[in-house]
Design an enzyme around this catalytic site. Structure first.
Site, PDB file in Angstrom:
ATOM      1  CG  HIS A 184      24.249  62.892  12.966  1.00  0.00           C
ATOM      2  ND1 HIS A 184      24.642  61.793  13.697  1.00  0.00           N
ATOM      3  CD2 HIS A 184      23.959  62.424  11.716  1.00  0.00           C
ATOM      4  CE1 HIS A 184      24.587  60.709  12.945  1.00  0.00           C
ATOM      5  NE2 HIS A 184      24.180  61.072  11.738  1.00  0.00           N
ATOM      6  CB  CYS A 205      27.859  60.650  14.956  1.00  0.00           C
ATOM      7  SG  CYS A 205      27.839  62.301  15.686  1.00  0.00           S
ATOM      8  CG  ASN A 232      23.407  58.963   8.818  1.00  0.00           C
ATOM      9  OD1 ASN A 232      23.720  58.800   9.993  1.00  0.00           O
ATOM     10  ND2 ASN A 232      22.609  59.942   8.422  1.00  0.00           N
TER      11      ASN A 232
END
Length: 336
Positions: free
Chosen positions: A132, A23, A147
């Site tokens: 994250h 991520c 995202n």
């Protein structure tokens, strides 16, 4: 900052979908709006940071610094800036964005000017919680949530932007403002260089987001109903087992208190006796209720099986007097 936000790319949005624990890679690339970095690039930055940190710690002064350096170096050759799964530290993201002359500033830093902070005047935010990372970015004057857990960028209105950032901060997210000269355009030929990215028009992003929301809603409702059905299926035997387990636990606690002696012994004995009596009463009441149900069912069956005399007489279609007369006639015939 408004001019810096005007990335062209033909009005397209660059988005990367989550791959493993990369991520941080997705966050950096969506901040830059192009596949500028791969996981290998960030790993190289992490290795360089680790080497510099070890060098600084090993050259520390005597005393507390030496102790801290020993603890730091005693952790082995493992990296302090990237995990085995691919999760990178904020220092790695900062180094990657510094290549493009961008600064990463925490929102709680005095440099941001929290008293006069207006998120609409910014260009990009980096958000982090636990393992994250994701980016909130202004592209062509519109805000999007990039995202990587989403299949496409999610459009954010200017009114919702401030509320969304406040909600993230209230939920414990660390938020960083990204400032500097953003790349104005990424060559489309670089698409797919890391295998994660895709270029979408705003309409495509909106269509993908809408379709995914429509698919997920019935699934979520089905999941809730399934949990409710499962909770209602607890049998009476499960309840009895839970009561027995609670009684055993109370008895064990009481026994441990009795072993200690002193003023707790009498209290423990009383609690043990009370828990056993309570369980016995519950079990007895349960058995009585079962017996009562069985008796009631048996009574209903007996009432159903007993014949009704009136029904029998009406079914035969004869009168008792007529039957008596016919019998007397038969006897007189026998005597003759």
């Amino acid at each position: 900052m408004e001019e810096a936000a005007a990335a062209s790319n033909g009005g397209l949005l660059y988005h990367e979908v989550q791959e493993g624990k990369l991520c941080a890679v997705h966050c950096v690339n969506t901040t830059l709006q192009g596949p500028f970095f791969s996981e290998f690039d960030l790993s190289a930055l992490a290795v360089d940071l680790d080497q510099r940190e070890r060098q600084v710690m090993s050259e520390g002064a005597a005393g507390a610094a030496t102790t801290a350096a020993g603890d730091f170096l005693a952790e082995g050759e493992g990296s302090h800036n990237v995990s085995l799964g691919g999760d990178f530290s904020i220092q790695v993201l900062q180094k990657a964005l510094e290549v493009w002359d961008l600064q990463v500033i925490p929102l709680d830093s005095p440099d941001v000017g929290s008293c006069l902070f207006d998120p609409e005047l910014e260009t990009a935010f980096i958000c982090h919680l636990q393992d994250h990372w994701f980016c909130i970015r202004k592209v062509n004057g519109e805000w999007y949530n990039f995202n990587s857990l989403y299949p496409a960028p999610e459009h954010l209105s200017k009114f919702y932007l401030s509320a969304f950032i406040d909600t993230l901060k209230g939920s414990g997210w660390s938020i960083f403002a990204v400032r500097g000269n953003f790349p104005k355009e990424c060559p489309m030929a670089t698409e797919g260089s890391n295998g994660f990215g895709q270029w979408l028009t705003p309409d495509d992003a909106r269509r993908i987001t809408s379709s995914c929301n429509q698919v997920q809603t019935p699934t979520q409702q089905a999941g809730v109903s399934l949990v409710a059905d499962q909770s209602e299926e607890m049998s009476e035997m499960d309840m009895i087992a839970a009561q027995q387990e609670e009684a055993d636990l109370n008895a064990a606690i009481a026994a441990s208190l009795m072993d200690t002696g002193g003023p707790f012994a009498n209290y423990a004995a009383h609690e043990e006796s009370r828990s056993q009596d309570a369980f016995a009463i519950e079990s007895t009441s349960g058995e009585m209720s079962k017996d009562g149900n069985l008796e009631e069912q048996g009574a209903n069956k007996s009432e159903t099986s007993e014949p009704n005399s009136d029904n029998i007489e009406s079914a035969s279609g004869s009168n008792p007097k007529q039957n008596t007369t016919s019998l007397e006639g038969k006897e007189s015939i026998k005597e003759d």
